[in-house]
Enzyme design. Structure first.
Site, PDB file in Angstrom:
ATOM      1  CE  LYS A   1       0.537   2.062   3.281  1.00 35.09           C
ATOM      2  NZ  LYS A   1       1.781   2.769   3.799  1.00 35.09           N
TER       3      LYS A   1
ATOM      4  CE1 TYR B   1      -1.149   0.497   7.774  1.00 32.60           C
ATOM      5  CE2 TYR B   1       0.119   2.488   7.407  1.00 32.60           C
ATOM      6  CZ  TYR B   1      -0.001   1.125   7.319  1.00 32.60           C
ATOM      7  OH  TYR B   1       0.996   0.378   6.765  1.00 32.60           O
TER       8      TYR B   1
HETATM    9  P1  NDP Z   1      12.596   1.862   1.389  1.00 29.50           P
HETATM   10  O1  NDP Z   1      13.052   3.173   0.845  1.00 29.50           O
HETATM   11  O2  NDP Z   1      13.171   1.381   2.658  1.00 29.50           O
HETATM   12  O3  NDP Z   1      12.834   0.721   0.303  1.00 29.50           O
HETATM   13  C1  NDP Z   1      12.408   0.837  -1.028  1.00 29.50           C
HETATM   14  C2  NDP Z   1      13.280  -0.084  -1.898  1.00 29.50           C
HETATM   15  O4  NDP Z   1      12.788   0.012  -3.225  1.00 29.50           O
HETATM   16  C3  NDP Z   1      14.739   0.322  -1.963  1.00 29.50           C
HETATM   17  O5  NDP Z   1      15.509  -0.232  -0.932  1.00 29.50           O
HETATM   18  C4  NDP Z   1      15.157  -0.207  -3.322  1.00 29.50           C
HETATM   19  O6  NDP Z   1      15.445  -1.589  -3.184  1.00 29.50           O
HETATM   20  C5  NDP Z   1      13.885  -0.131  -4.139  1.00 29.50           C
HETATM   21  N1  NDP Z   1      13.865   1.001  -5.083  1.00 29.50           N
HETATM   22  C6  NDP Z   1      13.808   0.883  -6.432  1.00 29.50           C
HETATM   23  N2  NDP Z   1      13.796   2.074  -7.005  1.00 29.50           N
HETATM   24  C7  NDP Z   1      13.864   3.004  -6.022  1.00 29.50           C
HETATM   25  C8  NDP Z   1      13.917   4.424  -6.017  1.00 29.50           C
HETATM   26  N3  NDP Z   1      13.846   5.141  -7.142  1.00 29.50           N
HETATM   27  N4  NDP Z   1      13.981   5.044  -4.822  1.00 29.50           N
HETATM   28  C9  NDP Z   1      14.021   4.345  -3.675  1.00 29.50           C
HETATM   29  N5  NDP Z   1      13.973   2.995  -3.635  1.00 29.50           N
HETATM   30  C10 NDP Z   1      13.907   2.322  -4.797  1.00 29.50           C
HETATM   31  O7  NDP Z   1      11.013   1.961   1.450  1.00 29.50           O
HETATM   32  P2  NDP Z   1      10.015   1.092   2.372  1.00 29.50           P
HETATM   33  O8  NDP Z   1      10.494  -0.289   2.464  1.00 29.50           O
HETATM   34  O9  NDP Z   1       9.740   1.836   3.604  1.00 29.50           O
HETATM   35  O10 NDP Z   1       8.674   1.168   1.482  1.00 29.50           O
HETATM   36  C11 NDP Z   1       8.478   0.372   0.322  1.00 29.50           C
HETATM   37  C12 NDP Z   1       6.990   0.149   0.090  1.00 29.50           C
HETATM   38  O11 NDP Z   1       6.439  -0.493   1.217  1.00 29.50           O
HETATM   39  C13 NDP Z   1       6.169   1.424  -0.102  1.00 29.50           C
HETATM   40  O12 NDP Z   1       5.125   1.165  -1.008  1.00 29.50           O
HETATM   41  C14 NDP Z   1       5.588   1.691   1.270  1.00 29.50           C
HETATM   42  O13 NDP Z   1       4.397   2.438   1.240  1.00 29.50           O
HETATM   43  C15 NDP Z   1       5.352   0.275   1.750  1.00 29.50           C
HETATM   44  N6  NDP Z   1       5.392   0.162   3.203  1.00 29.50           N
HETATM   45  C16 NDP Z   1       4.357  -0.451   3.821  1.00 29.50           C
HETATM   46  C17 NDP Z   1       4.317  -0.575   5.169  1.00 29.50           C
HETATM   47  C18 NDP Z   1       3.191  -1.282   5.809  1.00 29.50           C
HETATM   48  O14 NDP Z   1       3.127  -1.252   7.042  1.00 29.50           O
HETATM   49  N7  NDP Z   1       2.318  -1.970   5.073  1.00 29.50           N
HETATM   50  C19 NDP Z   1       5.380  -0.024   6.012  1.00 29.50           C
HETATM   51  C20 NDP Z   1       6.465   0.563   5.274  1.00 29.50           C
HETATM   52  C21 NDP Z   1       6.455   0.661   3.907  1.00 29.50           C
HETATM   53  P3  NDP Z   1      16.718  -2.244  -3.893  1.00 29.50           P
HETATM   54  O15 NDP Z   1      17.905  -1.488  -3.339  1.00 29.50           O
HETATM   55  O16 NDP Z   1      16.676  -3.662  -3.478  1.00 29.50           O
HETATM   56  O17 NDP Z   1      16.550  -2.044  -5.373  1.00 29.50           O
END
Ligand code: NDP
Length: 350
Positions: free
Chosen positions: A104, A192
């Site tokens: 989400k 949320y």
């Molecule tokens: P992060 O920034 O920690 O991680 C995102 C990952 O996406 C990066 O580590 C990278 O992985 C990849 N990525 C690819 N392209 C990009 C870019 N242009 N910029 C940044 N990252 C990129 O984010 P989160 O893990 O916090 O969030 C990811 C998703 O999860 C979102 O949709 C967020 O809304 C959702 N989320 C949901 C939660 C919930 O409770 N349901 C809680 C937190 C987040 P790599 O290095 O492996 O390519």
């Protein structure tokens, strides 16, 4: 269940949520396993693969992802990328004939959500949104209490989802970047509260009004709003007041009030340690319906079962689409300063 029946899931995006919450939860999930990793960071992907006992031929990157189509070890993908990338990656996954669990918020616009649903239908593959609270014991009990009318007729819901984000620019933090995150905290944390108002009333609002604030001269809020405050009116007459912010002291709370009582949840939608008090005239009860942290594994198990048995998904793409329609309406109401009327499918009445 035999290993052959277990659903193989490729994780797309090895960020904080994937690494700290979702991947560890597979150990307690039923009927699915991590089958591959998709990452733009080869070194990190190798380290994570080693930690999970995955051979290196199970690592994909954003360029060679198309090859996953012929990888029979992968039945599904879990998209855990910044929101602005969800629609394109869902379409790529469906083109590879994989099922999709997508974090989400579903996407940045209703148009993108509609594209994702159409791609899922064309491929004949499942699309689920990672709305973990639908698998969390406190929120599930709250839904049940509302269905049982434990508070009498519901009158007022209040939600607060806020924290203060660190000093950064849109280039440094994708959550501050409009092309990757949308308008701000509403899509991210405020979602949320919006979701809670919908699953507690069991209704879609018939009208809404809203305010947003984008402070000037703050590097964090060059592209996004810092706060959004929304009022929803539901067909039953219940009203919800939702507040969300990236620039105020932390809070995660939901309360529901009816003629006979109140349900107060704080924290309401956390990863673990949620709390809930039910008050009626003359009684006050602390409820402990389970362990909040099971939500991640339960969500994965539900997805795996839906894929294996072609069963109905509790949090489908259509739910994600409804919520993005509401978010679009909230921004429109805030920009116009008007109360906007909605149809039952959350589209705007003209
Ligand atoms: P992060 O920034 O920690 O991680 C995102 C990952 O996406 C990066 O580590 C990278 O992985 C990849 N990525 C690819 N392209 C990009 C870019 N242009 N910029 C940044 N990252 C990129 O984010 P989160 O893990 O916090 O969030 C990811 C998703 O999860 C979102 O949709 C967020 O809304 C959702 N989320 C949901 C939660 C919930 O409770 N349901 C809680 C937190 C987040 P790599 O290095 O492996 O390519």
């Amino acid at each position: 269940m035999s290993p052959d029946e277990s659903v193989g899931v490729a994780i797309i995006g090895l960020g904080r949520y994937a690494l700290a919450q979702i991947m560890p939860a597979f150990a307690a999930a039923r009927g699915c396993h991590i089958a591959a990793l998709v990452s733009g960071n080869a070194g990190k992907a190798k380290r994570v693969a080693a930690a999970y006992g995955l051979d290196e031929d199970r690592i994909y990157n954003y360029e060679n992802f198309g090859d996953i189509a012929s990888d029979d070890r992968v039945d599904a993908v879990y998209i855990i990328l910044p929101t602005g990338l969800h629609a394109d990656w869902a379409e790529k996954a469906f083109a590879a004939e994989k099922h999709v669990l997508c974090e989400k918020p579903m996407a940045l616009s209703a148009t993108e959500c509609e594209r994702m649903i159409a791609a899922s239908e064309r491929a004949g593959r499942k699309l689920m949104i990672g709305y973990r609270c639908h698998f969390e014991p406190y929120n599930l009990r709250a839904m049940e209490l509302m269905r049982e009318k434990a508070l009498g007729d519901l009158r007022l819901i209040r939600t607060a989802h806020q924290y203060r984000t660190g000093m950064a620019t849109p280039a440094e933090n994708w959550r501050l970047n409009r092309a990757l995150a949308g308008g701000g905290p509403l899509e991210d944390y405020g979602l949320y509260g919006l979701q809670a108002s919908l699953y507690l009333t069991g209704e879609t609002p018939e009208s809404l009004s809203a305010y947003t604030l984008q402070p000037k001269n703050d590097p964090r809020f060059q592209e996004i709003f810092a706060h959004a405050s929304t009022q929803l009116r539901f067909p039953s007459g219940a009203v919800a007041q939702l507040a969300t912010s990236y620039d105020s002291f932390g809070m995660n709370a939901v309360s529901a009030r009816g003629a006979k009582g109140a349900l107060v949840m704080e924290p309401a939608t956390s990863y673990s340690g949620n709390a809930m008090v039910l008050q009626t005239y003359g009684a006050r009860e602390t409820l402990t319906p389970g362990t909040s942290s099971v939500q991640f594994a339960q969500q994965l198990s539900h997805f795996a079962k839906a894929v294996r048995e072609n069963a109905v998904i509790r949090t489908p793409g259509e739910m994600g689409l409804r919520d993005i329609r509401l978010i679009e309406a909230i921004y429109k109401a805030a920009a116009s300063g008007r109360t906007l009327a909605l149809n039952a499918d959350a589209t705007l009445k003209d």
